[in-house]
Design an enzyme around this catalytic site. Structure first.
Site, PDB file in Angstrom:
ATOM      1  N   GLU A 117       0.763  -1.152  -0.108  1.00 21.30           N
ATOM      2  CA  GLU A 117       0.110   0.093   0.014  1.00 21.30           C
ATOM      3  C   GLU A 117       0.871   1.279  -0.162  1.00 21.30           C
ATOM      4  O   GLU A 117       0.375   2.213   0.727  1.00 21.30           O
ATOM      5  CB  GLU A 117      -1.057   0.067   1.211  1.00 21.30           C
ATOM      6  CG  GLU A 117      -1.851  -1.273   1.139  1.00 21.30           C
ATOM      7  CD  GLU A 117      -2.868  -1.302   2.378  1.00 21.30           C
ATOM      8  OE1 GLU A 117      -2.782  -0.499   3.298  1.00 21.30           O
ATOM      9  OE2 GLU A 117      -3.981  -2.042   2.179  1.00 21.30           O
TER      10      GLU A 117
ATOM     11  N   GLU B 129      -3.878  -9.381   0.369  1.00 19.33           N
ATOM     12  CA  GLU B 129      -4.510  -8.960   1.701  1.00 19.33           C
ATOM     13  C   GLU B 129      -5.977  -8.894   1.416  1.00 19.33           C
ATOM     14  O   GLU B 129      -6.526  -8.209   0.449  1.00 19.33           O
ATOM     15  CB  GLU B 129      -4.234  -7.482   2.024  1.00 19.33           C
ATOM     16  CG  GLU B 129      -4.326  -7.443   3.508  1.00 19.33           C
ATOM     17  CD  GLU B 129      -3.817  -5.977   3.905  1.00 19.33           C
ATOM     18  OE1 GLU B 129      -2.619  -5.947   3.686  1.00 19.33           O
ATOM     19  OE2 GLU B 129      -4.574  -5.175   4.510  1.00 19.33           O
TER      20      GLU B 129
END
Length: 836
Positions: A423, A531
């Site tokens: 991220e 994820e």
């Protein structure tokens, strides 16, 4: 100087005092963990060898000073960092290397120090390492005094906080090692094994060895590589290779071996060979180095997903942060093994190291236990997520840290892919988190960004694309055998990381609605849920009606709170960027091109208590709570991910008379299930194609609720839950009653408050006192409650929804240890034996 400490260190350093025989002239690698002193606070004089540290605390490593502290809203780590203290700490150790090793090379190896470490030997600085998760080595040889005391001092600075989006821990929290070698030796992480050809009939093993000559003269060395099977039998060896090296030079040796009818490494049978590299000078053995070898072939396919040894295997994984609950970040092999055992019993076969290089012990265990690891390096690149995070060091250190990470881990057969980032804000042109709090930054990362923040359609490369290519090329250059991915929470193809065309696998964090378009948007690219999910649950808490969905928080910029400070265990509570566990798994299960998923998370972890703030101080995301007690959704995965018969009914059966409530059941290997309340049927339920549980809406009446699963009309399993009476007993259950008498081994003891008939009291919150006698001490206590302010190191714990945990650690002596638990008029004991 403390003479007793010097004598102890001399005894523990006997391994260094070689006597000139061939056996003792080869590499020595031993723990350097024992007999340190520690002081919390900055002491500039501590680098001086003559500094008097007799008043400092004596301890053994690994050590995490933060976990020993008090929770406070005033701690600068914030609730996102576990609300535990940081600061500056000093460690010192006195040791006496024997004169007999004068002329050898002596190295100190640190598996990880959080963070900003500086290491000194006899007052001389050896170097600084900012990254708290990386392993590193220093050469002590030029500075050692042989036959007399030497002083090592380590300064650890974790005072600038927040610097992590979760609990980091503080100190020398991983293992330390002293390595003694001949001047002609295999370099650090100096072997590299690949298996370019693999079949059930034959495998080719290619070995690359880096040999270093630290002599002051030219040396000619013979290098040979041997392969031993799991039983210790030699099954293959290379020809001997001769290399000539100038003083201070290194040589690269490449060798190949053929192994007939190899045992292939897989998740069901993770067979390991040992590859031994030997170095000889004039026929005398001067160095040996062992490397694990798992022989397997694999690939990620854009249509068929993950293929291991020619067979399609769905990755059923979880993300894991590094803390060990009440033990904090201090590494303990048994504690990691216990986590993996609990996950494997659930059917898990994959671990994502979130979001940093893991402890080596984790990968060693994954090698032996059969887990598919995504090994990750960075949580941020140049753009920071918190005020004092690694972004401030990235420009200077990223090449060294990424290189060291790949070199350290590339021989582990459990590692199947490298993740170069999670991220990272470089996915967008504009995604600054500089002005946000830690909690706001955590949330805004996942709420999406406007189209104008993404890369424009152009033939030119943005700086973010070039950086992605650079990192991928570093990893690929060091290990071309594994694919490279990143955890991305921007699913559009204009994401800078995707546009760089440097990632071998498209990795999404969440964004389930975009999954169907992956084959069209990324033709020919394999895909994985790097994820997924982010369901929120508190063990033993149920929010009804269960068919209502609680999406918390509603928006990243909208304050959220709830008086309960709890989240529902019905799998009906999740973050707005995530999904329920069932939705994410069904997407993975029903789409062959999805290689698998890594659920956020396997265990609750310290810090990031989304959706709450302080006094919440640990996460709600885990399938298993912080103490290691499974939440109910654990059994959904077990019913889907294993072949063992499963029937799990919940919640408990202690409610108000006449109260309407929902009963859920997870089951497998059956066509139907039937629920009975005090003998009266509440109806038969069957799962549909897109259902992973069944439920009943019933009225509570005290007594017994019973469930039966059937296949073709025949009973498969039956379970009962009884209304519990008042607390009458304490039940103690140890995961192991026999531990090693090594000063490290652990026994995890579950403490349950039960009624007179042995039923768990689901609302019990008794304060339970603990006392231990004999060969163990209390290493930690926990209960899984995300808002508990109790110390993890205290000799008591309040039960949470009927349970708590005590961790006993052997104290280094053989014999029995007796734990006694008392609460008011309740008392129970259990005995744990420490053996060699």
């Amino acid at each position: 100087m403390n003479i007793n400490r010097i004598l102890i260190c001399c005894l523990t350093s006997i391994f260094c005092m070689a006597c000139g025989t061939q056996k003792e002239s080869v590499r020595q690698h031993t723990s350097f963990n024992n007999d340190w002193t520690f002081h919390l606070g900055d002491v500039a004089e501590a680098i001086r060898p003559d500094y008097d540290d007799s008043g400092w605390r004596k301890l053994n490593l690994p050590h995490d000073w933060a976990i020993e502290g008090a929770f406070s809203a005033e701690n600068p780590s914030g609730a996102g960092g576990g609300a535990l203290p940081g600061g500056i700490g000093w460690y010192r150790k006195v040791f006496t290397p024997g004169k007999e090793i004068d002329g050898k090379r002596v190295f100190i190896d640190f598996d990880g120090v959080y963070m900003n470490s500086e290491v000194f030997i006899n007052g001389q600085s050896l170097g600084i390492r900012p990254f708290g998760y990386i392993s590193f080595r220093y050469d002590l040889t030029p500075y050692l005094k042989y036959g007399e005391p030497n002083v090592m001092a380590v300064r650890v600075d974790n005072s600038d906080q927040p610097n992590s989006r979760w609990y980091s821990g503080c100190g020398i929290y991983r293992n330390t090692w002293l390595t003694v070698t001949h001047p002609v030796h295999i370099d650090q992480w100096g072997t590299y094994l690949t298996t370019p050809e693999v079949s059930t009939e034959q495998a080719t093993v290619a070995a690359t060895t880096i040999v270093k000559n630290d002599h002051s003269a030219i040396e000619e060395a013979e290098v040979q590589t041997l392969i031993y099977n799991a039983e210790g039998k030699k099954v293959a060896q290379s020809n001997s290779s001769t290399v000539r090296m100038a003083a201070g030079d290194t040589a690269r040796v490449q060798q190949r071996m053929i192994l007939d009818k190899p045992h292939l490494w897989n998740v069901e049978s993770p067979y390991l060979y040992t590859v031994r590299t030997e170095i000889r000078l004039d026929g005398q053995l001067v160095d040996t180095y062992d490397t694990p070898l798992g022989i397997r072939s694999f690939r990620f396919d854009a249509e068929r997903g993950f293929i291991l040894n020619g067979r399609e295997v769905k990755i059923k994984g979880v993300c894991q942060h590094h803390d060990l609950g009440c033990l904090g970040a201090a590494v303990n092999t048994r504690a990691i093994e216990r986590q993996l055992e609990i996950l494997r019993e659930m059917g898990c076969n994959g671990i994502r190291c979130s979001h940093n290089p893991p402890a080596p012990e984790l990968l060693d265990l994954c090698d032996r236990m059969g887990f598919i690891v995504m090994d990750e390096t960075f949580d941020m690149w140049r753009k920071k997520k918190t005020a004092h995070d690694y972004a401030r060091y990235f420009n200077e250190w990223h090449e060294r840290d990424l290189t060291d990470h790949i070199l350290r881990d590339r021989n582990h057969p459990s590692v199947f892919m490298w993740s170069i980032g999670n991220e990272v804000l470089e996915q967008w042109d504009q995604a600054d988190a500089d002005t946000l709090s830690l909690e706001e930054a955590n949330l805004v990362l996942n709420f999406g960004h406007e189209q104008h923040t993404l890369a424009a359609v152009s033939d030119s490369r943005s700086i973010n694309e070039l950086l992605t290519q650079k990192l991928a090329n570093i990893a690929r250059g060091l290990d071309p055998t594994r694919p490279i991915t990143a955890g991305c929470n921007e699913p559009r193809a204009s994401n800078h990381l995707f546009r760089a065309n440097a990632l071998d696998i498209i990795g999404y964090n969440y964004h389930e609605k975009y999954i169907k378009d992956v084959p069209r948007n990324f033709p020919g690219k394999p895909f994985i849920f790097a994820e997924s999910t982010s369901g929120l649950m508190t063990r033993g808490y149920y929010r009804m009606p269960s068919d209502s969905m609680y999406i918390w928080p509603e928006r990243w910029d909208k304050p959220f709170t709830d008086p309960s400070f709890s989240c529902s265990s019905y799998d009906n509570c999740h973050v707005p960027w995530g999904s329920t566990h069932e939705v994410a798994w069904l997407l993975t299960k029903q789409n062959p091109f999805v290689s698998g998923l890594y659920v956020w998370t396997g265990f609750d972890y310290l810090g990031e208590p989304t959706p709450y703030g302080f006094p919440a101080r640990s996460s709600y995301f885990g399938i298993i709570d912080l103490a290691g007690f499974p939440k109910d959704v654990y059994y959904m995965y077990q019913s889907e991910w294993t072949e063992k018969p499963v029937l799990h009914l919940f919640p408990h059966w202690n409610w108000e008379p006449g109260q309407t409530l929902d009963m859920w059941a997870y089951y497998n290997q059956a066509d139907e299930v039937e629920l009975y309340i005090n003998g009266t049927s509440q109806g038969i339920r069957r799962k549909g194609d897109k259902e992973l549980h069944v439920s009943w809406r019933v009225r509570f009446e005290p007594g017994t609720v019973r469930i039966v699963s059937r296949k073709a009309g025949k009973e498969v399993l039956t379970k009962e839950i009884h209304t519990a009476g008042v607390p009458a007993h304490i039940r103690l259950t140890a995961d192991r009653k026999e531990v090693k008498a090594d000063g490290l081994d652990l026994s995890f003891i579950t403490v349950e408050v039960t009624d007179a008939n042995g039923n768990l009291c689901p609302h019990a919150d008794n304060l339970i006192q603990f006392a231990v006698e004999g060969s163990a001490f209390i290493a930690g206590v926990d209960n899984g409650c995300q808002t508990s302010m109790e110390s993890f190191k205290a000799p008591q714990r309040q039960a949470f929804n009927g349970k708590c945990l005590v961790v006993l650690q052997n104290n280094g002596t053989k014999g029995s240890a007796r734990l006694t638990a008392t609460s008011d008029n309740l008392k129970e004991s259990i005995t744990i034996n420490g053996n060699n």
